[in-house]
Design an enzyme around this catalytic site. Structure first.
Site, PDB file in Angstrom:
ATOM      1  N   GLU A   1       0.804  -1.130   0.061  1.00 34.00           N
ATOM      2  CA  GLU A   1       0.083   0.004   0.015  1.00 34.00           C
ATOM      3  C   GLU A   1       0.972   1.384  -0.017  1.00 34.00           C
ATOM      4  OE1 GLU A   1      -2.312   1.042   3.474  1.00 34.00           O
ATOM      5  OE2 GLU A   1      -0.765   0.519   4.974  1.00 34.00           O
TER       6      GLU A   1
ATOM      7  N   ASN B   1       1.232   5.154   1.742  1.00 37.09           N
ATOM      8  CA  ASN B   1       0.887   5.982   2.723  1.00 37.09           C
ATOM      9  C   ASN B   1       0.996   7.308   2.349  1.00 37.09           C
ATOM     10  OD1 ASN B   1      -0.121   3.635   4.535  1.00 37.09           O
ATOM     11  ND2 ASN B   1       1.846   3.575   5.293  1.00 37.09           N
TER      12      ASN B   1
ATOM     13  N   ARG C   1       1.244  10.379   3.406  1.00 39.70           N
ATOM     14  CA  ARG C   1       1.765  11.170   4.741  1.00 39.70           C
ATOM     15  C   ARG C   1       3.153  11.119   4.971  1.00 39.70           C
ATOM     16  NH1 ARG C   1       1.967   7.025   8.571  1.00 39.70           N
ATOM     17  NH2 ARG C   1       0.238   5.728   7.885  1.00 39.70           N
TER      18      ARG C   1
HETATM   19  P1  ADP Z   1      -2.569  -1.358   7.047  1.00 36.32           P
HETATM   20  O1  ADP Z   1      -3.134  -0.476   6.203  1.00 36.32           O
HETATM   21  O2  ADP Z   1      -3.361  -1.901   8.308  1.00 36.32           O
HETATM   22  O3  ADP Z   1      -1.104  -0.900   7.584  1.00 36.32           O
HETATM   23  P2  ADP Z   1      -1.070  -3.339   5.282  1.00 36.32           P
HETATM   24  O4  ADP Z   1      -1.616  -3.819   4.118  1.00 36.32           O
HETATM   25  O5  ADP Z   1       0.113  -2.154   5.045  1.00 36.32           O
HETATM   26  O6  ADP Z   1      -2.250  -2.735   6.125  1.00 36.32           O
HETATM   27  O7  ADP Z   1      -0.645  -4.460   6.134  1.00 36.32           O
HETATM   28  C1  ADP Z   1      -0.123  -4.399   7.543  1.00 36.32           C
HETATM   29  C2  ADP Z   1       0.681  -5.431   7.868  1.00 36.32           C
HETATM   30  O8  ADP Z   1       0.192  -6.636   7.609  1.00 36.32           O
HETATM   31  C3  ADP Z   1       2.100  -5.567   7.047  1.00 36.32           C
HETATM   32  O9  ADP Z   1       2.951  -4.641   7.638  1.00 36.32           O
HETATM   33  C4  ADP Z   1       2.414  -7.183   6.911  1.00 36.32           C
HETATM   34  O10 ADP Z   1       3.034  -7.220   8.508  1.00 36.32           O
HETATM   35  C5  ADP Z   1       1.088  -7.735   7.136  1.00 36.32           C
HETATM   36  N1  ADP Z   1       0.735  -8.108   5.532  1.00 36.32           N
HETATM   37  C6  ADP Z   1      -0.035  -7.522   4.880  1.00 36.32           C
HETATM   38  N2  ADP Z   1      -0.162  -8.079   3.965  1.00 36.32           N
HETATM   39  C7  ADP Z   1       0.322  -9.420   3.939  1.00 36.32           C
HETATM   40  C8  ADP Z   1       0.286 -10.387   3.095  1.00 36.32           C
HETATM   41  N3  ADP Z   1      -0.200 -10.593   1.681  1.00 36.32           N
HETATM   42  N4  ADP Z   1       1.002 -11.671   3.646  1.00 36.32           N
HETATM   43  C9  ADP Z   1       1.387 -11.561   4.977  1.00 36.32           C
HETATM   44  N5  ADP Z   1       1.287 -10.681   5.709  1.00 36.32           N
HETATM   45  C10 ADP Z   1       0.998  -9.206   5.329  1.00 36.32           C
HETATM   46  P1  ADP Z   2       2.331   3.402  10.508  1.00 35.15           P
HETATM   47  O1  ADP Z   2       2.315   2.488   9.532  1.00 35.15           O
HETATM   48  O2  ADP Z   2       3.151   4.578  10.380  1.00 35.15           O
HETATM   49  O3  ADP Z   2       2.407   2.850  11.981  1.00 35.15           O
HETATM   50  P2  ADP Z   2      -0.794   3.976  10.855  1.00 35.15           P
HETATM   51  O4  ADP Z   2      -1.689   4.366   9.852  1.00 35.15           O
HETATM   52  O5  ADP Z   2      -0.838   2.704  11.321  1.00 35.15           O
HETATM   53  O6  ADP Z   2       0.838   4.272  10.185  1.00 35.15           O
HETATM   54  O7  ADP Z   2      -0.594   5.288  11.955  1.00 35.15           O
HETATM   55  C1  ADP Z   2       0.244   6.026  11.882  1.00 35.15           C
HETATM   56  C2  ADP Z   2       0.159   6.672  13.408  1.00 35.15           C
HETATM   57  O8  ADP Z   2      -0.830   7.489  13.445  1.00 35.15           O
HETATM   58  C3  ADP Z   2      -0.103   5.721  14.497  1.00 35.15           C
HETATM   59  O9  ADP Z   2       1.170   5.115  15.000  1.00 35.15           O
HETATM   60  C4  ADP Z   2      -0.681   6.542  15.587  1.00 35.15           C
HETATM   61  O10 ADP Z   2       0.369   7.278  16.213  1.00 35.15           O
HETATM   62  C5  ADP Z   2      -1.252   7.676  14.692  1.00 35.15           C
HETATM   63  N1  ADP Z   2      -2.851   7.580  14.712  1.00 35.15           N
HETATM   64  C6  ADP Z   2      -3.767   6.815  14.050  1.00 35.15           C
HETATM   65  N2  ADP Z   2      -4.803   6.911  13.817  1.00 35.15           N
HETATM   66  C7  ADP Z   2      -5.029   7.777  14.956  1.00 35.15           C
HETATM   67  C8  ADP Z   2      -5.927   8.563  15.631  1.00 35.15           C
HETATM   68  N3  ADP Z   2      -7.300   7.904  15.462  1.00 35.15           N
HETATM   69  N4  ADP Z   2      -5.836   9.059  16.949  1.00 35.15           N
HETATM   70  C9  ADP Z   2      -4.412   9.275  17.004  1.00 35.15           C
HETATM   71  N5  ADP Z   2      -3.489   8.878  16.523  1.00 35.15           N
HETATM   72  C10 ADP Z   2      -3.607   8.222  15.549  1.00 35.15           C
HETATM   73 MG    MG Z   3       0.555  -0.469   6.378  1.00 33.36          MG
END
Ligand code: ADP
Ligand code: ADP
Ligand code: MG
Length: 749
Positions: free
Chosen positions: A333, A335, A337
């Protein structure tokens, strides 16, 4: 002529290291840049930026904004009126009550605050509104510069299915899977068959690892699929699902990209973020260990193609999943930002990415070409969270009674949003700080990471610091053998202390002896110096054994030792301390089976630091105490160790902390069958009614704290009793939720 960018030549770069490459050329000097400038309408200078975020990222952004001589505007909710990010800003505007959806997620209030304050631009940070295309658009429509990518790119990348289609057509490799619109369960099952099990079900609009399910075989498919759909609808408002081949031993490697408004896109090397819990990162590093430069180049090119495919500008991250079995990488994916872990990239390229964001948003072209992007040494980031590791990394809340992060240097950086005395509340992310270290090589950086973690002092609430230390010291991590199941795979080493029980116990005894000696020494100097504002007589009057003439002073200390790491309960340590004539202490401890003795000399330093000598070896010691739950809590940092003890209040000891006793939920003992909240959080769903008959393990309610959802289940079969919470209600940690009473047939349901 010399635009502000020329200042880049003059100033030392971000971390005091200098990069001649980057300083050789600046935005305004390059001919393309000058031409680009002319093409674009001359941007009006930004004089004030509103930071639409809180915590460490708001503080970090403001640091750069201030350095550029631009004024800063903070926004805050009622829970944050006195927060560090508010105090760090030139101006601050209240935007609403504590819940994020009424404050930090309220786009209209934030735009209104920016207009009122006269800001020209908004930096959204990460989380909150950073990936809201509507918000980005609203900013532009209100005449405010959104310091981030174009709204269209955010929209394209916000949908994992749509983004995969775009990436596929741009030639970026994709994990085999199904990303289409057809969502019928039977159709999806046949797609899953084609892909081959195990497969991963993902909500297309998901984030933060939520709603994803691994399906091992065809007979689990329907149930998991329907469950994921329901969860996605509830969490993201969209129930669309995509299917992917589940990679069994993957690494998460992502590439920092940067684009300007003239179509130029660079990548700033990769980060490895494989070490995760609950699909969320906790240690990141740059560059990725054990990859070839060929691989790096290919990955970087794929990331740049991905960004170009959506006409990207500003900072972004393209996440890839790497199959360790085949070495193949796939787009996961993007991101759109600034990422939490951006500092590791800043460390290895010697640049300030927030500065780049501001300049690019302001219409300046990128200052360098791909061939000029440096890769200097190695950097790690450890995310320090208030969380309960033995309880499955549940977010924790509480007061930072003692907070002393390691001091920053040119190669150790702490990004934090809190100070001692602040509260980590249930309203927002429980991250306390990011510890970022740099070294010339991976092993040099790792040495610094371990050292800094062992010196990072937090007391008052549970943290993951000890756990991060265990990770950093693990042999497989040292070898760079990371993959996303690292924690699960090595759980015995990371959670189970039983193999080192004796060693851990003896270390705790040693720590306890140091505590006893430091406490006596502190008490001694406290009385010798007299009470603040008191007269000299006071100190004599109150002097305890060491100062009484005919006493052979001896004291007994009883400490409960809590092993923060394994949560197996506490052990009682009994120490007897004898004051020696020379001011030193002899300490005896009854161990398990044997008794240990120490001869200890203490030299008090400033604050709560001491130099302590035991049998000819001296170490630096830090001590922190506070009262909570009818106990005095004592933390000690000595050498590379940290120990936590409790002492029943009322035992004689120095009393120099002003913390107040608070009523305890944790200590209250509840009748059998009582279920308490495992963490502070929001009740999102109540699945049972009071008085209802339930089976053992039946889900009763769903609690949510930040991105973590926790299902509270019935501990036994019976009738639900006292269930009064409702959806939308916040509950404190350890508050009683309901109890399960035995069911008698004559009882009404
Ligand atoms: P999110 O938007 O919740 O970050 P991601 O698609 O980036 O979702 O996936 C989050 C995590 O899930 C990845 O960092 C990885 O650890 C695991 N993951 C995602 N896709 C796969 C896959 N196809 N096979 C195994 N692990 C996966
Ligand atoms: P990363 O893969 O960099 O951890 P995420 O999308 O999972 O990215 O989230 C990024 C960061 O944004 C999180 O670690 C958290 O600190 C912050 N975050 C996400 N959603 C929220 C929320 N609803 N309120 C506060 N902080 C948030
Ligand atoms: Mg991710």
């Amino acid at each position: 002529m010399p635009s502000s960018m020329a200042l880049l030549i003059l100033r030392r770069n971000l971390h005091g290291r200098t990069s001649s490459l980057l300083q050789a050329r600046v935005f305004s000097r390059s001919p393309e840049a000058a031409a680009a400038r002319q093409r674009a309408s001359e941007p009006k200078p930004v004089e004030k930026i509103l930071v639409a975020n809180r915590g460490e990222i708001a503080c970090r952004i403001m640091r750069t904004v201030r350095r550029l001589g631009i004024r800063t505007v903070a926004v805050y909710s009622d829970a944050d009126a006195g927060s560090l990010h508010v105090r760090s800003a030139d101006e601050a505007v209240r935007i609403g009550p504590a819940p994020a959806r009424l404050s930090y997620l309220s786009g209209a209030s934030i735009i209104d605050a920016a207009l009122r304050a006269g800001a020209q631009a908004i930096h959204p940070g990460y989380g909150f509104l950073s990936e809201s295309a509507e918000f980005a658009q609203l900013c532009e429509e209100s005449g405010l510069t959104f310091i981030g990518p174009p709204a269209s790119a955010i929209r394209d990348m916000g949908d994992k299915s749509a983004s995969k289609k775009i990436m596929g057509s741009a030639g970026v490799p994709l994990v085999p899977g199904y990303h289409g619109d057809e969502q019928d369960v039977d159709f999806m099952r046949s797609e899953a068959e084609k892909i081959g099990y195990p497969i991963l079900i993902k909500p297309t609009h998901g984030g933060g690892g939520k709603g994803m399910r691994i399906v091992q075989s065809a007979n689990e498919f329907v149930e998991s699929f329907l469950g994921a759909q329901r969860e996605a609808a509830a969490s993201f408002g969209v129930d669309k699902i995509l299917l992917e081949k589940y990679i069994t031993r993957p690494r998460h490697i992502e590439v920092q990209i940067f684009g300007d408004k003239y179509g130029k896109v660079l990548h700033l090397n990769e980060r490895d973020c494989s070490v995760q819990r609950r699909h969320q990162k906790i240690i990141e590093e740059a560059p990725a260990p054990n990859v070839t430069s060929d691989f790096r180049t290919h990955l970087g090119q794929a990331a740049v193609s991905a960004a170009k495919a959506v006409k990207y500008h500003n900072a972004g991250t393209v996440e890839f999943i790497v199959d360790t079995a085949s070495g193949q990488f796939y787009f996961m994916e993007m991101n759109t930002r600034l990422q939490v872990e951006h500092p590791v990239t800043e460390m290895i390229v010697g640049q300030d990415l927030v500065e780049w964001q501001i300049r690019v948003a302001n219409g300046e072209p990128l200052p360098i070409d791909q061939s000029e992007v440096p890769l200097l040494g190695h950097a790690f980031e450890a995310r320090i969270y208030a969380e309960n590791v033995p309880k499955g990394f549940l977010p924790a809340t509480g007061v930072l009674h003692h907070y002393r992060p390691v001091p920053g240097t040119s190669s150790v950086r702490v990004d934090t949003g809190v100070e001692e005395g602040d509260t980590v509340s249930m309203h927002y992310d429980p991250m306390i700080a990011k510890l970022v270290v740099w070294g010339e090589s991976r092993s040099a950086a790792l040495v610094k990471l371990k050292d800094s973690l062992s010196k990072f002092q937090v007391a008052g609430l549970p943290t993951n610091i000890n756990f991060l230390g265990k990770l950093a010291n693990h042999w497989a991590f040292e070898d760079g053998n990371v993959e996303t199941h690292f924690i699960e795979h090595f759980k015995d080493d990371l959670f189970d202390d039983s193999r080192h029980e004796k060693e851990a116990y003896e270390e705790a005894i040693y720590g306890a002896a140091l505590v006893a000696a430091c406490m006596c020494s502190k008490e001694n100097s406290y009385f010798r110096e007299g009470f603040p504002g008191g007269n000299g007589l006071n100190s004599i009057w109150h002097a305890n054994p060491p100062f009484r003439v005919n006493h052979c002073a001896e004291r007994v200390f009883e400490f409960q030792w809590d092993n923060d790491n394994d949560g197996t309960g506490s052990k009682l340590l009994v120490l007897s301390l004898i004051y020696q004539a020379d001011g030193q202490y002899d300490i005896e401890v009854e161990g398990e089976g044997n008794s240990l003795g120490f001869h200890v000399k203490v030299t008090p330093l400033v604050n709560r630091d001491f130099r302590v000598e035991v049998d000819g070896v001296s170490v630096q010691v830090g001590l922190a105490t506070y009262e909570k739950d009818l106990d005095k809590h004592i933390h000690i940092w000595h050498g590379s160790k940290h120990h936590h003890f409790r002492q029943k209040l009322g035992q004689p000891l120095f009393d120099d902390d002003d913390s107040q006793h608070k009523p305890s939920f944790e200590m209250a003992s509840h009748p059998q069958g009582t279920v308490v909240a495992p963490m502070a959080g929001l009740v999102v769903k109540v699945l049972a009614k009071d008085g209802m008959r339930v089976e053992e393990g039946q889900p009763i309610l769903v609690l949510e704290a930040m991105k973590m959802e926790h299902v509270v289940k019935a501990p036994s079969a019976g009738c639900v009793h006292g269930l009064a919470v409702t959806a939308g209600q916040q509950v404190p940690d350890s508050s009683v939720l309901f109890s399960i009473k035995e069911y008698y047939p004559e009882q009404k349901e």
